[in-house]
Design a protein around this motif. Sequence first.
Motif: not given
Length: 337
Positions: A183-190, A331-336
Amino acid sequence: MQVTGLVWVITIAVILGLFVFDFFAHVRTPHEPSFKESGSWSAVYIGIALLFGGFVAWQWGGTYAGEYYAGFVTEKALSVDNLFVFLIIMSTFAVPRKYQQKVLLIGIVLALVMRGGFIAVGAAAISAFSWVFYLFGAFLIYTAVKLLKDSGHEVEVEEKRDSLIVRLTKKVVPTTDEYHGDKLLARIDGKRVVTPMLMALLAIGFADLLFALDSIPAIYGLTEQPYLVFTANAFALMGLRQLYFLIGGLLDRLVYLSYGLAAILAFIGVKLVLHALHENTLGFVNGGEHVSVPEISTPLSLSVIIGILVVATVASLLRTRGSARPHTAEPEPVEPK
Protein backbone atom coordinates in the motif's frame (compact mmCIF):
# COMPACT_ATOMS: atom_id res chain seq x y z
CA MET A 1 9.29 14.22 -40.75
CA GLN A 2 5.55 14.82 -40.57
CA VAL A 3 3.77 13.15 -37.65
CA THR A 4 0.02 13.71 -37.47
CA GLY A 5 -1.89 14.21 -34.26
CA LEU A 6 -3.61 10.86 -34.81
CA VAL A 7 -0.25 9.05 -34.95
CA TRP A 8 0.77 10.76 -31.69
CA VAL A 9 -2.48 9.70 -30.00
CA ILE A 10 -2.21 6.09 -31.20
CA THR A 11 1.45 5.86 -30.19
CA ILE A 12 0.82 7.21 -26.68
CA ALA A 13 -2.20 4.91 -26.30
CA VAL A 14 -0.14 1.85 -27.31
CA ILE A 15 2.69 2.77 -24.93
CA LEU A 16 0.27 3.32 -22.05
CA GLY A 17 -1.45 0.06 -22.95
CA LEU A 18 1.85 -1.81 -22.68
CA PHE A 19 2.48 -0.31 -19.23
CA VAL A 20 -1.05 -1.25 -18.12
CA PHE A 21 -0.53 -4.79 -19.43
CA ASP A 22 2.80 -4.97 -17.60
CA PHE A 23 1.09 -3.96 -14.35
CA PHE A 24 -1.79 -6.43 -14.49
CA ALA A 25 0.26 -9.30 -15.95
CA HIS A 26 3.34 -9.08 -13.73
CA VAL A 27 3.21 -6.40 -11.05
CA ARG A 28 -0.29 -6.52 -9.56
CA THR A 29 0.46 -9.75 -7.69
CA PRO A 30 3.57 -9.06 -5.53
CA HIS A 31 6.44 -11.45 -6.26
CA GLU A 32 10.14 -11.44 -6.99
CA PRO A 33 10.54 -12.26 -10.71
CA SER A 34 12.79 -15.14 -11.63
CA PHE A 35 15.78 -14.80 -13.91
CA LYS A 36 13.82 -16.57 -16.67
CA GLU A 37 10.85 -14.22 -16.33
CA SER A 38 13.05 -11.11 -16.34
CA GLY A 39 15.13 -12.33 -19.27
CA SER A 40 12.22 -13.38 -21.46
CA TRP A 41 10.24 -10.18 -20.95
CA SER A 42 13.36 -8.03 -21.39
CA ALA A 43 13.78 -9.71 -24.77
CA VAL A 44 10.10 -9.08 -25.59
CA TYR A 45 10.29 -5.34 -24.88
CA ILE A 46 13.60 -4.95 -26.71
CA GLY A 47 12.02 -6.79 -29.63
CA ILE A 48 9.05 -4.41 -29.60
CA ALA A 49 11.44 -1.44 -29.60
CA LEU A 50 13.36 -2.87 -32.57
CA LEU A 51 10.12 -3.58 -34.47
CA PHE A 52 9.03 -0.01 -33.90
CA GLY A 53 12.22 1.09 -35.63
CA GLY A 54 11.08 -0.96 -38.62
CA PHE A 55 7.75 0.88 -38.53
CA VAL A 56 9.63 4.21 -38.55
CA ALA A 57 11.65 3.04 -41.57
CA TRP A 58 8.46 1.98 -43.38
CA GLN A 59 6.64 5.24 -42.69
CA TRP A 60 9.39 7.87 -42.84
CA GLY A 61 12.50 6.22 -44.27
CA GLY A 62 15.77 4.65 -43.18
CA THR A 63 17.38 7.93 -42.10
CA TYR A 64 14.81 8.53 -39.37
CA ALA A 65 14.90 4.86 -38.38
CA GLY A 66 18.66 5.17 -37.90
CA GLU A 67 18.13 8.24 -35.70
CA TYR A 68 15.56 6.34 -33.64
CA TYR A 69 17.87 3.33 -33.16
CA ALA A 70 20.78 5.57 -32.17
CA GLY A 71 18.56 7.36 -29.65
CA PHE A 72 17.16 4.11 -28.28
CA VAL A 73 20.61 2.54 -27.78
CA THR A 74 21.86 5.70 -26.06
CA GLU A 75 18.84 5.95 -23.76
CA LYS A 76 19.07 2.24 -22.93
CA ALA A 77 22.74 2.59 -22.03
CA LEU A 78 22.07 5.60 -19.83
CA SER A 79 19.18 3.77 -18.16
CA VAL A 80 21.54 0.95 -17.14
CA ASP A 81 23.63 3.51 -15.28
CA ASN A 82 20.43 4.69 -13.55
CA LEU A 83 19.99 1.22 -12.06
CA PHE A 84 22.87 1.84 -9.67
CA VAL A 85 20.88 4.64 -8.04
CA PHE A 86 17.68 2.59 -8.10
CA LEU A 87 19.46 -0.16 -6.15
CA ILE A 88 20.57 2.38 -3.54
CA ILE A 89 17.05 3.80 -3.23
CA MET A 90 15.58 0.31 -2.76
CA SER A 91 18.17 -0.42 -0.08
CA THR A 92 17.64 2.96 1.60
CA PHE A 93 13.92 2.41 2.03
CA ALA A 94 14.36 -1.34 2.65
CA VAL A 95 11.75 -2.15 -0.01
CA PRO A 96 10.94 -5.90 0.12
CA ARG A 97 12.00 -7.67 -3.09
CA LYS A 98 8.45 -8.79 -3.88
CA TYR A 99 7.23 -5.16 -3.88
CA GLN A 100 10.10 -3.63 -5.84
CA GLN A 101 8.40 -4.27 -9.20
CA LYS A 102 5.50 -2.01 -8.27
CA VAL A 103 7.81 0.79 -7.11
CA LEU A 104 9.85 0.58 -10.33
CA LEU A 105 6.92 0.44 -12.75
CA ILE A 106 4.92 3.31 -11.26
CA GLY A 107 8.08 5.37 -10.77
CA ILE A 108 9.06 4.82 -14.41
CA VAL A 109 5.60 5.84 -15.66
CA LEU A 110 5.80 8.97 -13.51
CA ALA A 111 9.25 9.72 -14.94
CA LEU A 112 8.06 9.25 -18.53
CA VAL A 113 5.21 11.72 -18.01
CA MET A 114 7.64 14.30 -16.61
CA ARG A 115 10.14 13.62 -19.39
CA GLY A 116 7.39 14.40 -21.89
CA GLY A 117 7.43 17.96 -20.59
CA PHE A 118 11.22 18.15 -20.97
CA ILE A 119 10.97 16.87 -24.54
CA ALA A 120 8.31 19.44 -25.46
CA VAL A 121 10.39 22.28 -23.99
CA GLY A 122 13.50 21.06 -25.79
CA ALA A 123 11.65 20.84 -29.11
CA ALA A 124 10.28 24.37 -28.72
CA ALA A 125 13.71 25.75 -27.82
CA ILE A 126 15.41 24.08 -30.78
CA SER A 127 12.69 25.27 -33.16
CA ALA A 128 12.99 28.88 -31.98
CA PHE A 129 16.71 29.14 -31.25
CA SER A 130 19.25 27.10 -33.21
CA TRP A 131 22.00 28.26 -30.83
CA VAL A 132 20.49 25.99 -28.16
CA PHE A 133 22.66 23.26 -29.69
CA TYR A 134 25.71 25.13 -28.36
CA LEU A 135 24.25 24.93 -24.84
CA PHE A 136 23.29 21.26 -25.17
CA GLY A 137 26.71 20.36 -26.54
CA ALA A 138 28.61 22.27 -23.85
CA PHE A 139 26.42 20.75 -21.12
CA LEU A 140 27.02 17.21 -22.37
CA ILE A 141 30.79 17.74 -22.53
CA TYR A 142 30.71 19.18 -19.00
CA THR A 143 28.64 16.20 -17.83
CA ALA A 144 31.10 13.78 -19.42
CA VAL A 145 34.03 15.41 -17.62
CA LYS A 146 32.11 15.39 -14.33
CA LEU A 147 31.21 11.73 -14.79
CA LEU A 148 34.87 10.88 -15.27
CA LYS A 149 35.82 12.77 -12.10
CA ASP A 150 33.15 11.10 -9.98
CA SER A 151 34.51 8.17 -8.06
CA GLY A 152 32.38 5.17 -8.99
CA HIS A 153 28.76 4.98 -8.05
CA GLU A 154 29.03 5.19 -4.28
CA VAL A 155 26.21 7.40 -3.06
CA GLU A 156 25.65 8.01 0.62
CA VAL A 157 22.47 6.35 1.72
CA GLU A 158 21.58 9.22 4.02
CA GLU A 159 21.85 11.66 1.12
CA LYS A 160 19.24 9.64 -0.74
CA ARG A 161 17.03 9.35 2.29
CA ASP A 162 17.20 13.08 2.84
CA SER A 163 16.73 14.01 -0.81
CA LEU A 164 14.66 17.11 -1.52
CA ILE A 165 11.50 15.32 -2.60
CA VAL A 166 11.57 13.09 0.50
CA ARG A 167 12.10 16.02 2.87
CA LEU A 168 9.30 18.01 1.24
CA THR A 169 6.90 15.08 1.43
CA LYS A 170 7.64 14.51 5.11
CA LYS A 171 7.00 18.19 5.83
CA VAL A 172 3.69 18.29 3.99
CA VAL A 173 2.08 14.96 4.94
CA PRO A 174 2.39 12.52 7.86
CA THR A 175 4.56 9.49 7.13
CA THR A 176 5.40 6.13 8.68
CA ASP A 177 8.52 3.99 8.54
CA GLU A 178 6.49 0.77 8.58
CA TYR A 179 5.35 -1.13 5.49
CA HIS A 180 1.69 -2.05 5.10
CA GLY A 181 1.94 -4.62 2.33
CA ASP A 182 2.31 -2.85 -1.01
CA LYS A 183 0.00 0.00 0.00
CA LEU A 184 1.12 3.55 -0.76
CA LEU A 185 -1.13 4.99 1.96
CA ALA A 186 -2.16 3.46 5.28
CA ARG A 187 -4.34 4.37 8.23
CA ILE A 188 -2.75 4.41 11.70
CA ASP A 189 -4.80 5.39 14.76
CA GLY A 190 -7.45 6.79 12.44
CA LYS A 191 -4.92 8.97 10.62
CA ARG A 192 -3.95 8.46 6.98
CA VAL A 193 -0.17 8.34 6.48
CA VAL A 194 2.29 7.90 3.61
CA THR A 195 4.17 4.58 3.65
CA PRO A 196 7.81 3.99 2.65
CA MET A 197 6.46 2.43 -0.58
CA LEU A 198 5.21 5.83 -1.76
CA MET A 199 8.40 7.54 -0.60
CA ALA A 200 10.53 5.08 -2.59
CA LEU A 201 8.27 5.51 -5.62
CA LEU A 202 8.68 9.29 -5.52
CA ALA A 203 12.44 8.95 -5.09
CA ILE A 204 12.66 6.65 -8.12
CA GLY A 205 10.51 8.93 -10.29
CA PHE A 206 12.35 12.14 -9.45
CA ALA A 207 15.78 10.51 -9.62
CA ASP A 208 14.95 9.44 -13.16
CA LEU A 209 13.76 12.96 -13.93
CA LEU A 210 17.19 14.27 -12.90
CA PHE A 211 18.80 11.72 -15.21
CA ALA A 212 16.73 13.23 -18.02
CA LEU A 213 18.84 16.40 -17.73
CA ASP A 214 21.59 14.38 -19.42
CA SER A 215 19.62 12.00 -21.60
CA ILE A 216 17.24 14.49 -23.27
CA PRO A 217 20.02 16.79 -24.59
CA ALA A 218 21.96 13.66 -25.60
CA ILE A 219 19.17 12.25 -27.74
CA TYR A 220 18.46 15.67 -29.27
CA GLY A 221 22.07 15.43 -30.44
CA LEU A 222 21.05 12.38 -32.47
CA THR A 223 17.66 13.50 -33.78
CA GLU A 224 15.69 16.74 -33.80
CA GLN A 225 12.36 14.93 -34.10
CA PRO A 226 10.30 15.12 -30.86
CA TYR A 227 8.37 12.00 -31.89
CA LEU A 228 11.57 9.95 -32.11
CA VAL A 229 12.90 11.46 -28.88
CA PHE A 230 9.71 10.52 -27.02
CA THR A 231 9.38 7.00 -28.41
CA ALA A 232 13.08 6.20 -27.88
CA ASN A 233 12.73 7.32 -24.25
CA ALA A 234 9.48 5.38 -23.77
CA PHE A 235 10.81 2.10 -25.17
CA ALA A 236 14.11 2.44 -23.27
CA LEU A 237 12.23 2.95 -19.98
CA MET A 238 9.65 0.27 -20.73
CA GLY A 239 11.98 -2.68 -20.13
CA LEU A 240 13.87 -1.04 -17.27
CA ARG A 241 11.97 -2.95 -14.59
CA GLN A 242 12.90 -6.32 -16.07
CA LEU A 243 16.47 -5.16 -16.63
CA TYR A 244 16.74 -4.20 -12.95
CA PHE A 245 16.09 -7.79 -11.87
CA LEU A 246 17.97 -9.34 -14.79
CA ILE A 247 21.35 -7.68 -14.31
CA GLY A 248 21.07 -6.36 -10.75
CA GLY A 249 23.68 -8.85 -9.58
CA LEU A 250 26.07 -7.84 -12.37
CA LEU A 251 25.96 -4.08 -11.87
CA ASP A 252 28.92 -4.10 -9.50
CA ARG A 253 30.98 -5.77 -12.25
CA LEU A 254 30.38 -3.00 -14.82
CA VAL A 255 33.30 -0.99 -13.45
CA TYR A 256 34.03 0.78 -16.75
CA LEU A 257 30.44 1.63 -17.65
CA SER A 258 30.76 5.20 -16.36
CA TYR A 259 33.81 5.72 -18.58
CA GLY A 260 31.91 4.41 -21.58
CA LEU A 261 28.93 6.65 -20.87
CA ALA A 262 31.24 9.64 -20.41
CA ALA A 263 32.78 8.91 -23.82
CA ILE A 264 29.31 8.67 -25.40
CA LEU A 265 28.14 11.96 -23.85
CA ALA A 266 31.35 13.70 -24.90
CA PHE A 267 31.00 12.34 -28.44
CA ILE A 268 27.40 13.54 -28.73
CA GLY A 269 28.40 16.87 -27.20
CA VAL A 270 31.03 17.38 -29.90
CA LYS A 271 28.48 16.32 -32.52
CA LEU A 272 26.07 18.97 -31.23
CA VAL A 273 28.70 21.71 -31.26
CA LEU A 274 29.66 20.82 -34.85
CA HIS A 275 26.00 20.90 -35.85
CA ALA A 276 25.55 24.27 -34.12
CA LEU A 277 28.55 25.67 -36.00
CA HIS A 278 27.17 24.35 -39.28
CA GLU A 279 23.79 26.01 -38.58
CA ASN A 280 25.32 29.05 -36.86
CA THR A 281 23.28 32.24 -36.56
CA LEU A 282 25.19 33.92 -33.71
CA GLY A 283 26.63 37.25 -34.79
CA PHE A 284 29.84 36.93 -32.77
CA VAL A 285 30.67 33.56 -34.36
CA ASN A 286 31.98 33.91 -37.92
CA GLY A 287 29.91 37.06 -38.38
CA GLY A 288 26.65 35.11 -38.03
CA GLU A 289 27.49 32.97 -41.06
CA HIS A 290 27.54 29.19 -41.16
CA VAL A 291 30.89 27.62 -40.32
CA SER A 292 32.17 24.99 -42.73
CA VAL A 293 32.80 22.04 -40.42
CA PRO A 294 32.30 18.30 -40.91
CA GLU A 295 29.10 16.85 -39.49
CA ILE A 296 28.82 13.40 -37.96
CA SER A 297 26.31 11.18 -39.73
CA THR A 298 23.71 9.03 -37.97
CA PRO A 299 25.26 5.68 -39.09
CA LEU A 300 28.63 6.81 -37.72
CA SER A 301 26.99 7.95 -34.46
CA LEU A 302 25.24 4.60 -34.03
CA SER A 303 28.47 2.69 -34.77
CA VAL A 304 30.50 4.74 -32.29
CA ILE A 305 27.88 4.42 -29.53
CA ILE A 306 27.55 0.64 -29.92
CA GLY A 307 31.33 0.25 -30.20
CA ILE A 308 31.94 2.19 -26.97
CA LEU A 309 29.32 0.16 -25.09
CA VAL A 310 30.75 -3.15 -26.29
CA VAL A 311 34.30 -2.18 -25.33
CA ALA A 312 33.23 -0.85 -21.89
CA THR A 313 31.14 -3.95 -21.13
CA VAL A 314 33.73 -6.51 -22.28
CA ALA A 315 36.56 -4.67 -20.51
CA SER A 316 34.48 -4.52 -17.29
CA LEU A 317 33.64 -8.23 -17.34
CA LEU A 318 37.26 -9.16 -18.03
CA ARG A 319 38.50 -6.85 -15.28
CA THR A 320 36.11 -8.33 -12.68
CA ARG A 321 36.21 -11.94 -13.90
CA GLY A 322 35.98 -14.31 -10.97
CA SER A 323 35.06 -11.57 -8.52
CA ALA A 324 31.26 -11.78 -8.83
CA ARG A 325 29.57 -12.26 -5.48
CA PRO A 326 26.55 -14.52 -5.12
CA HIS A 327 23.30 -12.69 -4.55
CA THR A 328 22.05 -12.82 -1.00
CA ALA A 329 18.42 -12.29 -0.23
CA GLU A 330 17.56 -9.03 1.44
CA PRO A 331 15.98 -9.27 4.89
CA GLU A 332 12.26 -8.71 4.74
CA PRO A 333 11.08 -5.86 6.98
CA VAL A 334 8.45 -6.83 9.50
CA GLU A 335 5.04 -5.66 8.34
CA PRO A 336 2.33 -4.74 10.81
CA LYS A 337 -0.55 -7.19 10.91
